[in-house]
Write a protein that holds these residues in place. Structure first.
Motif, PDB file in Angstrom:
ATOM      1  N   ARG A  53      -4.768  -7.530  -9.106  1.00 41.16           N
ATOM      2  CA  ARG A  53      -3.795  -6.651  -8.448  1.00 41.16           C
ATOM      3  C   ARG A  53      -2.752  -6.143  -9.437  1.00 41.16           C
ATOM      4  O   ARG A  53      -2.380  -4.984  -9.440  1.00 41.16           O
ATOM      5  N   LYS A  54      -2.292  -7.020 -10.303  1.00 41.23           N
ATOM      6  CA  LYS A  54      -1.240  -6.669 -11.264  1.00 41.23           C
ATOM      7  C   LYS A  54      -1.767  -5.773 -12.394  1.00 41.23           C
ATOM      8  O   LYS A  54      -1.083  -4.840 -12.818  1.00 41.23           O
ATOM      9  N   ASN A  55      -2.980  -6.027 -12.872  1.00 44.16           N
ATOM     10  CA  ASN A  55      -3.481  -5.364 -14.073  1.00 44.16           C
ATOM     11  C   ASN A  55      -4.590  -4.351 -13.821  1.00 44.16           C
ATOM     12  O   ASN A  55      -5.236  -3.921 -14.769  1.00 44.16           O
ATOM     13  N   LYS A  56      -4.810  -3.971 -12.575  1.00 40.90           N
ATOM     14  CA  LYS A  56      -5.925  -3.071 -12.272  1.00 40.90           C
ATOM     15  C   LYS A  56      -5.694  -1.681 -12.871  1.00 40.90           C
ATOM     16  O   LYS A  56      -4.565  -1.243 -13.061  1.00 40.90           O
ATOM     17  N   HIS A  57      -6.804  -1.021 -13.146  1.00 40.17           N
ATOM     18  CA  HIS A  57      -6.754   0.342 -13.666  1.00 40.17           C
ATOM     19  C   HIS A  57      -7.337   1.336 -12.676  1.00 40.17           C
ATOM     20  O   HIS A  57      -7.395   2.524 -12.948  1.00 40.17           O
ATOM     21  N   GLY A  58      -7.768   0.847 -11.538  1.00 38.27           N
ATOM     22  CA  GLY A  58      -8.368   1.727 -10.547  1.00 38.27           C
ATOM     23  C   GLY A  58      -8.503   1.008  -9.221  1.00 38.27           C
ATOM     24  O   GLY A  58      -8.007  -0.102  -9.043  1.00 38.27           O
ATOM     25  N   TYR A  59      -9.186   1.675  -8.321  1.00 41.90           N
ATOM     26  CA  TYR A  59      -9.403   1.141  -6.977  1.00 41.90           C
ATOM     27  C   TYR A  59     -10.633   1.837  -6.403  1.00 41.90           C
ATOM     28  O   TYR A  59     -11.058   2.871  -6.929  1.00 41.90           O
ATOM     29  N   PRO A  60     -11.213   1.288  -5.331  1.00 44.96           N
ATOM     30  CA  PRO A  60     -12.409   1.921  -4.753  1.00 44.96           C
ATOM     31  C   PRO A  60     -12.134   3.368  -4.359  1.00 44.96           C
ATOM     32  O   PRO A  60     -11.054   3.702  -3.854  1.00 44.96           O
ATOM     33  N   GLY A  61     -13.120   4.210  -4.576  1.00 47.85           N
ATOM     34  CA  GLY A  61     -12.941   5.644  -4.360  1.00 47.85           C
ATOM     35  C   GLY A  61     -12.767   6.071  -2.926  1.00 47.85           C
ATOM     36  O   GLY A  61     -12.254   7.157  -2.658  1.00 47.85           O
ATOM     37  N   ASN A  62     -13.153   5.241  -1.978  1.00 44.95           N
ATOM     38  CA  ASN A  62     -13.082   5.651  -0.576  1.00 44.95           C
ATOM     39  C   ASN A  62     -11.780   5.236   0.108  1.00 44.95           C
ATOM     40  O   ASN A  62     -11.621   5.455   1.311  1.00 44.95           O
ATOM     41  N   ILE A  63     -10.844   4.656  -0.635  1.00 43.62           N
ATOM     42  CA  ILE A  63      -9.534   4.277  -0.086  1.00 43.62           C
ATOM     43  C   ILE A  63      -8.446   4.621  -1.096  1.00 43.62           C
ATOM     44  O   ILE A  63      -8.733   4.933  -2.256  1.00 43.62           O
ATOM     45  N   THR A  64      -7.200   4.538  -0.651  1.00 44.21           N
ATOM     46  CA  THR A  64      -6.085   4.826  -1.552  1.00 44.21           C
ATOM     47  C   THR A  64      -5.687   3.565  -2.319  1.00 44.21           C
ATOM     48  O   THR A  64      -6.074   2.452  -1.960  1.00 44.21           O
ATOM     49  N   GLN A  65      -4.878   3.759  -3.350  1.00 45.63           N
ATOM     50  CA  GLN A  65      -4.392   2.615  -4.127  1.00 45.63           C
ATOM     51  C   GLN A  65      -3.552   1.686  -3.243  1.00 45.63           C
ATOM     52  O   GLN A  65      -3.640   0.471  -3.356  1.00 45.63           O
ATOM     53  N   GLU A  66      -2.758   2.269  -2.344  1.00 45.30           N
ATOM     54  CA  GLU A  66      -1.937   1.459  -1.444  1.00 45.30           C
ATOM     55  C   GLU A  66      -2.814   0.604  -0.520  1.00 45.30           C
ATOM     56  O   GLU A  66      -2.526  -0.572  -0.294  1.00 45.30           O
ATOM     57  N   GLU A  67      -3.897   1.197  -0.006  1.00 48.44           N
ATOM     58  CA  GLU A  67      -4.814   0.436   0.848  1.00 48.44           C
ATOM     59  C   GLU A  67      -5.484  -0.695   0.055  1.00 48.44           C
ATOM     60  O   GLU A  67      -5.643  -1.808   0.565  1.00 48.44           O
ATOM     61  N   TRP A  68      -5.857  -0.402  -1.198  1.00 54.44           N
ATOM     62  CA  TRP A  68      -6.479  -1.418  -2.042  1.00 54.44           C
ATOM     63  C   TRP A  68      -5.497  -2.570  -2.321  1.00 54.44           C
ATOM     64  O   TRP A  68      -5.865  -3.739  -2.257  1.00 54.44           O
ATOM     65  N   ASP A  69      -4.248  -2.225  -2.609  1.00 55.36           N
ATOM     66  CA  ASP A  69      -3.223  -3.254  -2.820  1.00 55.36           C
ATOM     67  C   ASP A  69      -3.066  -4.125  -1.574  1.00 55.36           C
ATOM     68  O   ASP A  69      -2.936  -5.351  -1.676  1.00 55.36           O
ATOM     69  N   ASN A  70      -3.085  -3.500  -0.389  1.00 56.35           N
ATOM     70  CA  ASN A  70      -2.973  -4.254   0.862  1.00 56.35           C
ATOM     71  C   ASN A  70      -4.170  -5.188   1.069  1.00 56.35           C
ATOM     72  O   ASN A  70      -4.006  -6.322   1.525  1.00 56.35           O
ATOM     73  N   ILE A  71      -5.354  -4.724   0.734  1.00 53.58           N
ATOM     74  CA  ILE A  71      -6.558  -5.553   0.863  1.00 53.58           C
ATOM     75  C   ILE A  71      -6.471  -6.748  -0.083  1.00 53.58           C
ATOM     76  O   ILE A  71      -6.728  -7.893   0.314  1.00 53.58           O
ATOM     77  N   LEU A  72      -6.080  -6.500  -1.326  1.00 45.12           N
ATOM     78  CA  LEU A  72      -5.934  -7.597  -2.286  1.00 45.12           C
ATOM     79  C   LEU A  72      -4.846  -8.572  -1.836  1.00 45.12           C
ATOM     80  O   LEU A  72      -5.019  -9.796  -1.935  1.00 45.12           O
ATOM     81  N   ASP A  73      -3.736  -8.037  -1.324  1.00 44.66           N
ATOM     82  CA  ASP A  73      -2.660  -8.901  -0.825  1.00 44.66           C
ATOM     83  C   ASP A  73      -3.135  -9.779   0.327  1.00 44.66           C
ATOM     84  O   ASP A  73      -2.775 -10.954   0.414  1.00 44.66           O
ATOM     85  N   LYS A  74      -3.935  -9.198   1.214  1.00 42.21           N
ATOM     86  CA  LYS A  74      -4.462  -9.980   2.341  1.00 42.21           C
ATOM     87  C   LYS A  74      -5.386 -11.082   1.846  1.00 42.21           C
ATOM     88  O   LYS A  74      -5.310 -12.222   2.314  1.00 42.21           O
ATOM     89  N   MET A  75      -6.266 -10.760   0.882  1.00 44.23           N
ATOM     90  CA  MET A  75      -7.157 -11.788   0.335  1.00 44.23           C
ATOM     91  C   MET A  75      -6.337 -12.904  -0.309  1.00 44.23           C
ATOM     92  O   MET A  75      -6.623 -14.092  -0.101  1.00 44.23           O
ATOM     93  N   ILE A  76      -5.334 -12.529  -1.079  1.00 43.72           N
ATOM     94  CA  ILE A  76      -4.468 -13.518  -1.727  1.00 43.72           C
ATOM     95  C   ILE A  76      -3.796 -14.386  -0.669  1.00 43.72           C
ATOM     96  O   ILE A  76      -3.783 -15.615  -0.775  1.00 43.72           O
ATOM     97  N   PHE A  77      -3.262 -13.768   0.361  1.00 43.92           N
ATOM     98  CA  PHE A  77      -2.591 -14.509   1.423  1.00 43.92           C
ATOM     99  C   PHE A  77      -3.558 -15.457   2.137  1.00 43.92           C
ATOM    100  O   PHE A  77      -3.262 -16.641   2.325  1.00 43.92           O
ATOM    101  N   TYR A  78      -4.719 -14.943   2.523  1.00 39.54           N
ATOM    102  CA  TYR A  78      -5.675 -15.760   3.275  1.00 39.54           C
ATOM    103  C   TYR A  78      -6.147 -16.966   2.463  1.00 39.54           C
ATOM    104  O   TYR A  78      -6.202 -18.092   2.980  1.00 39.54           O
TER     105      TYR A  78
END
Length: 159
Positions: A53-78
């Motif tokens: 999450r901290k060092n990424k250079h990209g994110y999946p093409g079918n979502i926004t960077q904000e959505e990707w950050d939220n997905i990673l945050d949820k995985m980290i939380f869970y």
């Protein structure tokens, strides 16, 4: 006196620690890690996800960077909540239960308790194990939620 035993243990286990260190360098995990794989996974995946999450250079093409950050945050939380050591919910009866079970480093024999002590023991024991069951169900739910996201986004966990 305890420091003496710590020093002895250090030298006693040093050859195994060196072996496990080399195994991790060669194959990425050690025999020791396989003995408690659930512990190893939860203590390894969370820092990896945080680093991604901290060092990424990209994110999946079918979502926004904000959505990707939220997905990673949820995985980290869970996965953080699934880990007994890092879970925000703890068993508030742990110390009481331990005090009821142990005295001077020895397990207390229930048959040697008086009526009042036995009643308190049963009450704390009941509360402790009920809370443990609640915590188990909570942590298992968080683990499953984490694995659903991990499974859905597995091929995107790269940078």
């Amino acid at each position: 006196m305890w420091i003496f035993y710590r020093i002895i243990d250090f030298f006693k286990y040093l050859p195994k620690e060196i072996k496990w260190f080399c195994q991790r360098g060669i194959r990425g995990y050690s025999d020791y890690d396989t003995w408690d794989m659930d512990y190893w996974f939860l203590n390894t995946v969370v820092p990896m996800l945080k680093s991604l999450r901290k060092n990424k250079h990209g994110y999946p093409g079918n979502i926004t960077q904000e959505e990707w950050d939220n997905i990673l945050d949820k995985m980290i939380f869970y996965f953080t909540e699934a880990n007994e050591e890092t879970c925000s919910k703890q068993n508030k009866y742990k110390d009481s239960f331990s005090n009821v079970m142990w005295k001077n480093g020895k397990m207390i024999d229930k048959s040697q308790m008086n009526k009042q002590e036995a009643k308190y023991y049963e009450e704390i024991r009941h509360k402790y194990f009920n809370r443990e069951k609640e915590l188990y169900l909570y942590r298992n739910k968080k683990l499953q939620q984490g694995f659903v996201l991990f499974n859905n986004w597995f091929w995107h966990l790269w940078d």
